[in-house]
Design an enzyme around this catalytic site. Structure first.
Site, PDB file in Angstrom:
ATOM      1  N   ASP A 228      31.391  40.667  49.614  1.00  0.00           N
ATOM      2  CA  ASP A 228      31.271  41.910  50.135  1.00  0.00           C
ATOM      3  C   ASP A 228      30.075  41.857  51.151  1.00  0.00           C
ATOM      4  O   ASP A 228      29.651  42.687  51.486  1.00  0.00           O
ATOM      5  CB  ASP A 228      31.011  42.926  49.186  1.00  0.00           C
TER       6      ASP A 228
ATOM      7  N   HIS B 219      38.745  41.994  52.361  1.00  0.00           N
ATOM      8  CA  HIS B 219      38.041  41.855  53.546  1.00  0.00           C
ATOM      9  C   HIS B 219      38.639  43.021  54.397  1.00  0.00           C
ATOM     10  O   HIS B 219      39.916  43.229  54.572  1.00  0.00           O
ATOM     11  CB  HIS B 219      38.130  40.903  54.191  1.00  0.00           C
TER      12      HIS B 219
HETATM   13  P1  IMP Z   1      37.653  38.004  38.990  1.00  0.00           P
HETATM   14  O1  IMP Z   1      37.396  37.230  40.191  1.00  0.00           O
HETATM   15  O2  IMP Z   1      38.626  38.994  39.218  1.00  0.00           O
HETATM   16  O3  IMP Z   1      38.004  37.170  37.720  1.00  0.00           O
HETATM   17  O4  IMP Z   1      36.301  38.702  38.647  1.00  0.00           O
HETATM   18  C1  IMP Z   1      34.946  37.944  38.319  1.00  0.00           C
HETATM   19  C2  IMP Z   1      33.816  38.428  38.763  1.00  0.00           C
HETATM   20  O5  IMP Z   1      33.858  38.279  40.034  1.00  0.00           O
HETATM   21  C3  IMP Z   1      33.740  40.079  38.578  1.00  0.00           C
HETATM   22  O6  IMP Z   1      32.599  40.423  38.195  1.00  0.00           O
HETATM   23  C4  IMP Z   1      34.298  40.637  40.083  1.00  0.00           C
HETATM   24  O7  IMP Z   1      33.879  41.894  40.335  1.00  0.00           O
HETATM   25  C5  IMP Z   1      33.781  39.612  40.855  1.00  0.00           C
HETATM   26  N1  IMP Z   1      34.505  39.551  42.111  1.00  0.00           N
HETATM   27  C6  IMP Z   1      35.513  38.855  42.224  1.00  0.00           C
HETATM   28  N2  IMP Z   1      36.061  38.730  43.625  1.00  0.00           N
HETATM   29  C7  IMP Z   1      35.097  39.594  44.383  1.00  0.00           C
HETATM   30  C8  IMP Z   1      34.974  39.926  45.508  1.00  0.00           C
HETATM   31  O8  IMP Z   1      35.579  39.851  46.722  1.00  0.00           O
HETATM   32  N3  IMP Z   1      33.817  40.680  45.958  1.00  0.00           N
HETATM   33  C9  IMP Z   1      32.649  40.998  45.065  1.00  0.00           C
HETATM   34  N4  IMP Z   1      33.058  40.810  43.686  1.00  0.00           N
HETATM   35  C10 IMP Z   1      34.182  40.038  43.298  1.00  0.00           C
END
Ligand code: IMP
Length: 480
Positions: free
Chosen positions: A26, A54
């Site tokens: 982010d 995004h």
């Molecule tokens: P997952 O990618 O859904 O398996 O989530 C794993 C961790 O990565 C969690 O803490 C999510 O909040 C974080 N996360 C995944 N994608 C993003 C992103 O695009 N921005 C910020 N955090 C992310």
């Protein structure tokens, strides 16, 4: 020199560039991708999945992308490479939303070897998150972890499977279902899910979605390689960020993809070759989900809930302005709590997840994290975003180093990922400025304190800060 010429010369040294995140995601990578896309022929997403979000602000509105790279609004050919965890329904929704804002879309190609999501992946994620109890990763619920682990176990369904024989697809789906059926049955008995789809149902659903995107699917490695050989330029847009990288992030609180610049080659299938890297860093880092963040201002769970409970403050208007100016005076007179400082930056910076809508928890400037991410990514320059969020503050806290096991860590050094929460922070306080800098388009027009802050950060990280973003819009950029 105008901005376009300055950007062209900034990018001149390499044919291809990658844009990667230097914190916990982010950082506004989408804006930087959109800004640089005009200098390239292709914009490529090489990792992550629909967990990413995004936002690109264009004259006709805003585009929230999850799978399609941010080159879309600049009319560039967009590629989704093999390393991306592909969700057909998310892609179709995104395509239709983008079409509403932009009208005609540029060519989009998806690699035939992408792993695809089924509803079973979401069940597995739910189950594993529950089993982890209080230590859950608080994921985005897009099935990413199960897609990665099932891919590693060579049990995944590839996009190409959806265009082959029906029998072969059903056989793969049956096997996948059979392996995980005991878990699904437990979930059904516990009332967590109401039914378990058959292989036939899942196959029919996927095949009908696949039929709608047949013309988009091909071997993107060959397409990119051919382009490269002809001298065409590729901009690789990273997903998530260094500290969320499955191997180099704050394990186990990471995502499952290759979020670092090194992932470009493994995930696209292109041979290693010189690559320019631009690392995007947000002035105040944010984090969602679980895991350590040493400079965090407030409590993660409360910060995440805050945005959901105070939607009104995130909309332009009287209430928001009153809220921000009241909190700013309190912060400047040092009569405030960490909760209020965090709320101020959350509202001011619209820090809400574009995928989940959760509030993002904000941290003070964190130099060691950027130093580490820079060592891993090897950027030629940094793009610093949201500098305007510091305007009006007397000063801001800065984590300049970490101490761990009684020792001040060197630049680039972190405690092992799962011990980062044991690090203690060495703080400094850096002066800020009163002027509104949102309309500044030249570094020399910034207030002296803003220039000093940028130069000090640059000196500590040891990488030049060439781009400074000071508002969401496309034009709001300072090229140094
Ligand atoms: P997952 O990618 O859904 O398996 O989530 C794993 C961790 O990565 C969690 O803490 C999510 O909040 C974080 N996360 C995944 N994608 C993003 C992103 O695009 N921005 C910020 N955090 C992310």
């Amino acid at each position: 020199m105008n901005d376009s010429k300055r950007l062209a010369s900034l990018l001149q040294a390499y044919q291809n560039w990658a844009i990667v995140g230097g914190q916990w995601g982010d950082e506004a990578k989408g804006k930087i991708t959109d800004l640089l896309a005009p200098f390239f022929d292709y914009v490529d997403r090489y990792s992550g999945g629909s967990n990413a979000g995004h936002t690109t602000y264009v004259p006709a509105g805003k585009i929230v992308g999850h799978l399609i790279p941010s080159g879309l609004a600049q009319g560039k050919t967009c590629i989704i490479s093999r390393g991306v965890f592909f969700d057909l329904s998310a892609f179709l929704t995104e395509l239709s939303e983008a079409g509403k804002v932009l009208g005609k879309l540029p060519p989009i190609f998806i690699d035939e070897g992408c792993t695809v999501r089924t509803p079973w992946h979401n069940y597995l994620e739910l189950w594993s998150e529950r089993a982890r109890g209080s230590k859950w990763a608080n994921t985005t619920n897009r099935g990413i972890g199960p897609m990665a682990s099932i891919r590693a176990a060579r049990l995944d369904i590839k996009l190409a499977d959806l265009y082959g024989g029906k029998e072969a697809l059903l056989e793969k789906l049956e096997l996948l279902r059979r392996i995980y059926l005991p878990i699904f049955e437990n979930m059904k008995t516990a009332g967590i899910i109401s039914r378990i789809e058959t292989a036939e149902e899942v196959g029919l659903g996927l095949a009908s979605e696949a039929a709608q995107i047949k013309d988009y699917v091909l071997d993107t490695r060959r397409l990119l390689l051919d382009g490269m050989r002809k001298g065409q330029r590729i901009l690789f847009e990273g997903a998530q960020a260094a500290l969320l990288d499955a191997t180099w992030g704050t394990w186990p609180y990471t995502s499952s993809g290759d979020a670092i610049a090194g992932g470009v080659f493994t995930e696209t299938g292109l041979p290693p070759s010189p690559l320019g890297v631009a690392m995007v860093v947000k002035i105040l880092p944010t984090r969602v989900g679980e895991g350590p963040m040493p400079s965090e201002i407030w409590n993660r769970a409360e910060a995440e809930q805050y945005a959901k409970d105070h939607e009104e403050l995130f909309k332009a208007g009287w209430e928001r302005s009153e809220f921000l100016s009241a909190l700013l005076s309190k912060i400047n007179s040092k009569q405030t709590s960490p909760a209020e400082i965090s709320q101020y930056f959350q509202v001011l910076g619209d820090e809400r997840g574009s995928t989940t809508g959760r509030g993002r928890s904000v941290g003070f400037i964190d130099v060691p994290i950027i130093q580490y991410a820079a060592e891993i990514n090897g950027p030629q320059f940094l793009a610093l975003t949201k500098l305007d969020t510091l305007s009006g503050l007397r000063s801001i806290k800065v984590a300049v180093a970490y101490e761990f096991e009684g020792r001040r860590l060197q630049s680039g050094e972190l405690p092992s990922a799962n011990r980062l929460h044991e690090a203690s922070v060495i703080w400094e306080e850096w002066p800020c400025w009163t002027a509104d800098i949102r309309s500044c388009r030249d570094f020399n027009d910034l207030p002296a304190e803003a220039k000093a802050l940028v130069l000090k950060l640059e000196g500590l990280v040891g990488i030049p800060i060439r781009l400074i973003s000071n508002e969401p819009s496309r034009e709001a950029i300072i090229v140094r």
